[in-house]
Design an enzyme around this catalytic site. Sequence first.
Site, short mmCIF file in Angstrom:
data_model
loop_
_atom_site.label_atom_id
_atom_site.label_comp_id
_atom_site.label_asym_id
_atom_site.label_seq_id
_atom_site.Cartn_x
_atom_site.Cartn_y
_atom_site.Cartn_z
CG HIS A 7 -3.95 13.46 -54.43
ND1 HIS A 7 -4.19 12.52 -55.39
CD2 HIS A 7 -3.38 12.80 -53.38
CE1 HIS A 7 -3.79 11.33 -54.95
NE2 HIS A 7 -3.28 11.47 -53.74
CG HIS A 79 0.95 10.60 -50.55
ND1 HIS A 79 0.16 10.03 -49.59
CD2 HIS A 79 0.16 10.71 -51.65
CE1 HIS A 79 -1.05 9.80 -50.09
NE2 HIS A 79 -1.08 10.21 -51.34
CD GLU A 130 -1.33 8.09 -54.66
OE1 GLU A 130 -1.53 9.13 -54.03
OE2 GLU A 130 -2.17 7.19 -54.79
#
Length: 134
Positions: A7, A79, A130
């Site tokens: 994502h 992010h 991430e």
Amino acid sequence: MIGRLNHVAIAVPDVAAASALYRDTLGARVTAPVTLPEHGVSVVFIELPNSKIELMEPFGATSPIAAFLAKNPGGGMHHICYEVDDILAASTRLKAGGARVLGDGTPKTGAHGKPVLFLHPKDFNGTLIELEQV
Ligand code: CO
């Protein structure tokens, strides 16, 4: 080592308003909001055919995205999350290569109930990364 894009996360001042924008204006499918006290955010996911967009609103007095939103009051890209098969192996390899893993380096449980780690944006072209074990 990294696999699929899991994502892209966007910090927003109001996750309900941002959800409505994606649902009503962009015609997207939006999940129900979930609060993650351990991460200091409330989130929804926009489900795209090939990936997801995470919309995050600060939760609590010490939210890690509060400073970001102070600098970007209207919201902004926060992010990018890549999938890895083995987060501990990834962490070991990254640290050996000189990259900084945020926090104490121990994976936390992320929004999907899976282990996640964050990497210092200064080590990756100004992008907070991430990693999520899938
Ligand atoms: Co994320």
